[in-house]
Design an enzyme around this catalytic site. Sequence first.
Site, PDB file in Angstrom:
ATOM      1  N   ARG A 131      -3.580  14.865  -1.842  1.00 16.74           N
ATOM      2  CA  ARG A 131      -2.444  14.769  -2.769  1.00 16.74           C
ATOM      3  C   ARG A 131      -3.558  14.199  -3.725  1.00 16.74           C
ATOM      4  NH1 ARG A 131       1.631   9.915   0.630  1.00 16.74           N
ATOM      5  NH2 ARG A 131       1.821  12.378   2.044  1.00 16.74           N
ATOM      6  N   ARG A 159      -5.181   4.310  -1.816  1.00 16.37           N
ATOM      7  CA  ARG A 159      -4.509   5.872  -2.429  1.00 16.37           C
ATOM      8  C   ARG A 159      -6.082   6.566  -3.309  1.00 16.37           C
ATOM      9  NH1 ARG A 159       0.426   7.025  -4.731  1.00 16.37           N
ATOM     10  NH2 ARG A 159       0.836   4.016  -5.578  1.00 16.37           N
ATOM     11  N   GLU A 181       3.091   0.018   1.081  1.00 13.02           N
ATOM     12  CA  GLU A 181       3.266   0.554   1.487  1.00 13.02           C
ATOM     13  C   GLU A 181       2.609   1.688   2.611  1.00 13.02           C
ATOM     14  OE1 GLU A 181       5.729   5.065   1.137  1.00 13.02           O
ATOM     15  OE2 GLU A 181       5.653   4.247  -0.161  1.00 13.02           O
ATOM     16  N   SER A 206       7.459   5.392   5.904  1.00 15.23           N
ATOM     17  CA  SER A 206       8.853   5.809   5.646  1.00 15.23           C
ATOM     18  C   SER A 206       9.090   6.446   6.782  1.00 15.23           C
ATOM     19  CB  SER A 206       8.512   6.910   3.850  1.00 15.23           C
ATOM     20  OG  SER A 206       8.008   7.475   4.012  1.00 15.23           O
ATOM     21  N   ARG A 239      -4.402   3.374   4.742  1.00 10.54           N
ATOM     22  CA  ARG A 239      -3.655   1.971   4.897  1.00 10.54           C
ATOM     23  C   ARG A 239      -3.912   1.408   5.958  1.00 10.54           C
ATOM     24  NH1 ARG A 239       0.837   3.836   0.335  1.00 10.54           N
ATOM     25  NH2 ARG A 239      -0.660   4.698  -1.264  1.00 10.54           N
TER      26      ARG A 239
END
Length: 380
Positions: free
Chosen positions: A202, A217, A289, A292, A343
Site C-alpha cells: 500500500r 503503518r 485498528e 475489519s 499490527r
Amino acid sequence: MKGKLEISERQKLIEEGKNLKEGLATLEEDLVKLTDELQLEAQCIPNMTHPNVPIGGEDSSTVRKMAGTPRDFGFPVKDHLQLGKELDLFDFDAAAEVSGSKFYYLKNEAVLLEMALVNWTLSEVMKKGFTPLTTPELVRSSVVEKCGFQPRGDNTQVYSIEGSDQCLIGTAEIPVGGIHMDAILAETQLPLKYVAFSHCFRTEAGAAGAATRGLYRVHQFSKVEMFVLCRPEESESYHEELIKIEEDLFSALGLHYKTFDMASGDLGAPAYRKFDVEAWMPGLGRYGEISSASNCLDYQSRRLGIRYRPSEPTPAPLKKGKGSVAPTKFVHTLNATACAVPRMIVCLLENYQQEDGSVIIPGPLRAFMGGLELITPKST
C-alpha cells in the site's frame, strides 16, 4: 441495389453506402469512448448502505462489543519500537536505506512470531470450513477496479507496475475475488469460504505523524484474509460469522478490543456494512485498528461477473426449448481480516511486555514457535 437501376442512381447509392459505412465506424469509435467514460463515472458510485449503519463520519460509528480490560502494568510502559530495539527484533534504518521509509526487516523472534501468527490463524480459520489459499500478488488493474478499488489517481493506495496493466495487491481480497470471475457456479457449491495468505502493498498516500510510526503503518506486510461467496439471503449471517471468528481469535490472544459498526462516511465504495476491530496498544497509548469485516452484497460480483444458478427450477413457463432451467443470480461477497501481522506484533509486544524488558509469548502461539515462551533481551 439488387434491382435494375440507372448507372447514375446506382452510383449515388454506392456513395451513400460508403458514407453510411464511414459514419458507422465513427459512431462505433464514439461508442467505445462514451462507454469508457460511462464506466469511469459508474465506478464513482458506491454501494448502498445497510439501514442500521450509523450516518456520518468515523466519529459517528457505534460500539458493538468490548472485550477484556486494559492491563495495569505497574511500571513504565514501552512502545513496540523501543521493545523491538532492545530485543533486537526490527531494523527500520537498514530498510530505509534499501527500500525507503515505512519498510522494515523483522529479525530473530519477530520472524518466528510472524510465522506463528500466520500458521496459527490459518489453522484456526480452517477449522471453520475455510479453504486455504496463497494468491498471486500481481493482478490486472481491471480486476482491482472490479473489486471496487481505484488503481490510478493522486491518492490511490495501489502500486501500479509501469509499462504494464498490473498492480501489486493491497489485500488478498482482490485476487481471491477474481478466482471465479465470469463464472456461473452451481448453487450446491455455495458458500465458498476461503482463507488466503498474501503479502500486501500500500502506498499509504497522505499518512503521516507519530500515530503511524514503526510497524503500525507500512508499505508491505503479511496478512491472512477471509473471503466468502454466498447466496444473497445468507450474506448478513456470514457477516456475523466472520466478525465472530475475528473476535474469537483476538480473545484467544488475550487482547482488549472494541468492535465498531462503522459509520457511512467511513465505508469504502464496495462495503454495504463494515465492522472494525480496534485493540488497545498501551505503548502507543490508544486503540488501533487491527481488523475489519465487510459485506459487499453483489457490488463486486456484478463487476466480476460471478453468478450462480439456483437448484430449484423456476415455476414460471419458459420459452419453448429452454426447459425449466432457473435464471442465474449474482452471488454476494464478504471479506474480513483474520490477521494483519505487523499490527498484531505491535499489540502482542506492547501488551505482553514485562518489567525486566522481556515479552511473554501468548499460549496459543507457543506450539508454533518451537515451544518458546519468552522473548528476552540479547546478552551483549
